[in-house]
Enzyme design. Sequence first.
Site, PDB file in Angstrom:
ATOM      1  N   CYS A 240       0.808  -1.452   0.200  1.00 44.11           N
ATOM      2  CA  CYS A 240      -0.003   0.138  -0.184  1.00 44.11           C
ATOM      3  C   CYS A 240       0.949   1.744   0.222  1.00 44.11           C
ATOM      4  CB  CYS A 240      -0.578   0.193   0.964  1.00 44.11           C
ATOM      5  SG  CYS A 240      -2.467  -1.174   1.628  1.00 44.11           S
ATOM      6  N   TYR A 284      -1.305   4.858   1.210  1.00 40.12           N
ATOM      7  CA  TYR A 284      -2.488   4.698   0.001  1.00 40.12           C
ATOM      8  C   TYR A 284      -2.279   6.414   0.221  1.00 40.12           C
ATOM      9  CZ  TYR A 284      -5.576   1.007   0.835  1.00 40.12           C
ATOM     10  OH  TYR A 284      -5.917  -0.067   0.586  1.00 40.12           O
ATOM     11  N   TRP A 302      -4.396   5.979   4.986  1.00 38.22           N
ATOM     12  CA  TRP A 302      -4.566   4.547   6.089  1.00 38.22           C
ATOM     13  C   TRP A 302      -3.641   3.910   6.454  1.00 38.22           C
ATOM     14  CZ3 TRP A 302      -1.483  -0.029   5.014  1.00 38.22           C
ATOM     15  CH2 TRP A 302      -2.325  -1.100   5.067  1.00 38.22           C
ATOM     16  N   TYR A 503     -10.147  -5.052  -6.330  1.00 40.36           N
ATOM     17  CA  TYR A 503      -9.238  -4.264  -5.963  1.00 40.36           C
ATOM     18  C   TYR A 503      -8.110  -5.121  -5.603  1.00 40.36           C
ATOM     19  CZ  TYR A 503      -8.730  -2.339  -0.343  1.00 40.36           C
ATOM     20  OH  TYR A 503      -7.191  -1.227   0.202  1.00 40.36           O
ATOM     21  N   HIS A 504      -6.910  -3.875  -5.053  1.00 42.38           N
ATOM     22  CA  HIS A 504      -5.363  -5.050  -5.676  1.00 42.38           C
ATOM     23  C   HIS A 504      -4.522  -4.732  -7.302  1.00 42.38           C
ATOM     24  CE1 HIS A 504      -4.874  -4.320  -1.155  1.00 42.38           C
ATOM     25  NE2 HIS A 504      -5.261  -3.100  -1.270  1.00 42.38           N
ATOM     26  N   HIS A 589      -3.098   0.233  -6.731  1.00 40.74           N
ATOM     27  CA  HIS A 589      -4.520   0.484  -6.285  1.00 40.74           C
ATOM     28  C   HIS A 589      -5.159   2.443  -7.545  1.00 40.74           C
ATOM     29  CE1 HIS A 589      -2.584  -1.233  -2.083  1.00 40.74           C
ATOM     30  NE2 HIS A 589      -4.054  -1.054  -2.111  1.00 40.74           N
TER      31      HIS A 589
END
Length: 648
Positions: A240, A284, A302, A503-504, A589
């Site tokens: 992240c 993030y 995050w 997501y990801h 992301h």
Amino acid sequence: MWLKSTAAILAVVASLAKAQIDRTGWQITSDSFQPGNEPTNAIDASTTSIFHTEWTPVNVPLPHNLTIDMKKSYNINAVSYLPRQDGNSNGNIGQHQIQLSSDGQIWGSPVVIGTYLDDASLKKSSFVTKPARYVRLIAITEAGNRGPWMSAADINVFAAASYTPPQNSLGRWGPTIDFPIVPAAAAIEHDSGKLLGWSSFAANTFSGGPGGMTQTCTYDPASGVVSKRTISNTNHDMFCPGLSIDATGRPVVTGGNNAEKTSIYDVNADAWIAAANMQISRGYQSQATLSDGRIFTIGGSWSGGQGNKNGEVYNTLSNQWALLSGCPVAPMLTNDAQGVYRADNHAWLFGWKNGSVFQAGPSKAMNWYTTATASGSTKPAGLRGTDADAMCGNSVMYDAVNGKILTAGGSPSYQDSDATTNAYVVTIGNVGNTPTVAQVASMQYARSFANGVVLPNGKVFITGGQARPVPFSDNTAVLAPELFDPATGKFTTLNPMAIARTYHSWALLMPDATVYNGGGGLCGTCTTNHFDAEIYSPSYLFNSDGTLAARPKINTISATTITLGSKLTVTTSSAITSFSLIRYGSATHTVNTDQRRIPLVPLSAGTNTYTLTIPNDAGIAIPGSWMLFAMNSAGVPSVAKTILVKSA
Ligand SMILES: *[C@@H]1O[C@H](CO)[C@@H](O)[C@H](O)[C@H]1NC(C)=O
Ligand SMILES: *[C@@H]1O[C@H](CO)[C@@H](O)[C@H](O)[C@H]1NC(C)=O
């Protein structure tokens, strides 16, 4: 009309479903086996009986293969491999290929290549549906290099109910590349075109880790080899992160699970360097490389505490981070249902003229940030038309010379919030000026968690995502990508991929002008972990009958390091009508602040010889590594040559 589109959707759904095929009556053979460990053990109902290649009296060398005859044709779209479950790892398959055949004689190019993680977990390789009767699993290496063996507890093959051949004009997916990790971030290495991916401290999860290390994988398109490495020398769990590629082509990775850290990947030395900690801990956040080669970052609640994640700038030469008191995060917050934890995530940043940054989203308010003074400054840049907050949408600068940015999709809140089909073209000019915003035709599919990639011809490929974003779920995943054409302001829906990318997930343009779309998940033992990427070959690589197009080739370039405003002479194998430069990308992301495209107008300098002029503005031609593509009159791009653009 309703009936027609419903039928089309049902056909797509049927061709994507994966049903395990009944193995009764199958024949299975191998190049070698140890008596007692026959190949049939891999397709019996038992996971305790195993197939194993011969180890005594002779160790039969690699490669090995298992070949299955299913006795009739199915619409194959996945193969699963369960390694032995007896606590012994001998024979776990490492590097592998999966091939299909309709007659057992002619085997097409592999539908899957790559490397499995060396553990006992079930591996499932999915790929676009193809009719076949025979399936072959080839082991090229043993996963732990323990010996020249191949073993398997169980193998299954999966099929769709129907088969819809891909349309020639809409590009093609495949092969699938299996990785030994779930890559949640990725970057392209400018010196080799290798893909570098990473997950977290573990291959399959980001949570509950000790910190201080990261699992990475490298895919080399030239050899087809995927390797795995644990990075601990920078003491940084790089899950992240903020991510951008610096002025010398090095991926700079900030924060994430270890929220204060900075790690730099030295591509030439193939080594990770621990750099200075950020002033503010983050996860993030987004970051962008600036016209002067420094790196700006902002947001990131995050990780490392919530709120006040104001802007700071990193000088790669002095290895120092400095806060910019005039660059607060407040103007770019969204109104997220989960508050500031989500409101400052994944900013859409574009390095621009004179050290400035244009922030195009995901907040509905757009902003300018400047960094040329010690404190920096910020100025509102108006609203993105009628768009709402568009968290986890995409923004792609497809024409940097003219300041053109496409924005697409996203959702008002990070999760459990309906995504939109909205698309806008934002045109930026001088720093501080309010850009013009034009709403363009919407996408066919609403998406959040999708990825956007600019192609050499300036069209923008939007791939994957979900209609209603929910982390670690593939429900409402969109499998058909869409291609935006700036000339018409419209999207075309393309052939669907096999594997959901939500997501990801990430997507990147490769130097060979294909797109890799990979990752998704990283949630432990969940069912939405995607240890793979799928390669998309755009329609420009094919003739109208589906055969491969002959590609022009860049034979020589007068320099591979070039300064702003200077000229480049290029010779090619055939006549070229246009060139473009695309900056090497990095993605995690939904954010890729590195990619941007510069269209170049060639001046003829003799037969198949052209002069190109690099823009004389570092805000347009951000310093760093770029891919130079040459395109012929049919729109077919060359493989790229790498050029380092220097600001002075
Ligand atoms: C697979 O094994 C067969 C023997 O069963 C052998 O003839 C063949 O060369 C092998 N193919 C590959 C691609 O390894
Ligand atoms: C660059 O930005 C700084 C500070 O924002 C400003 O003082 C300077 O005039 C700008 N230079 C140019 C060439 O626009």
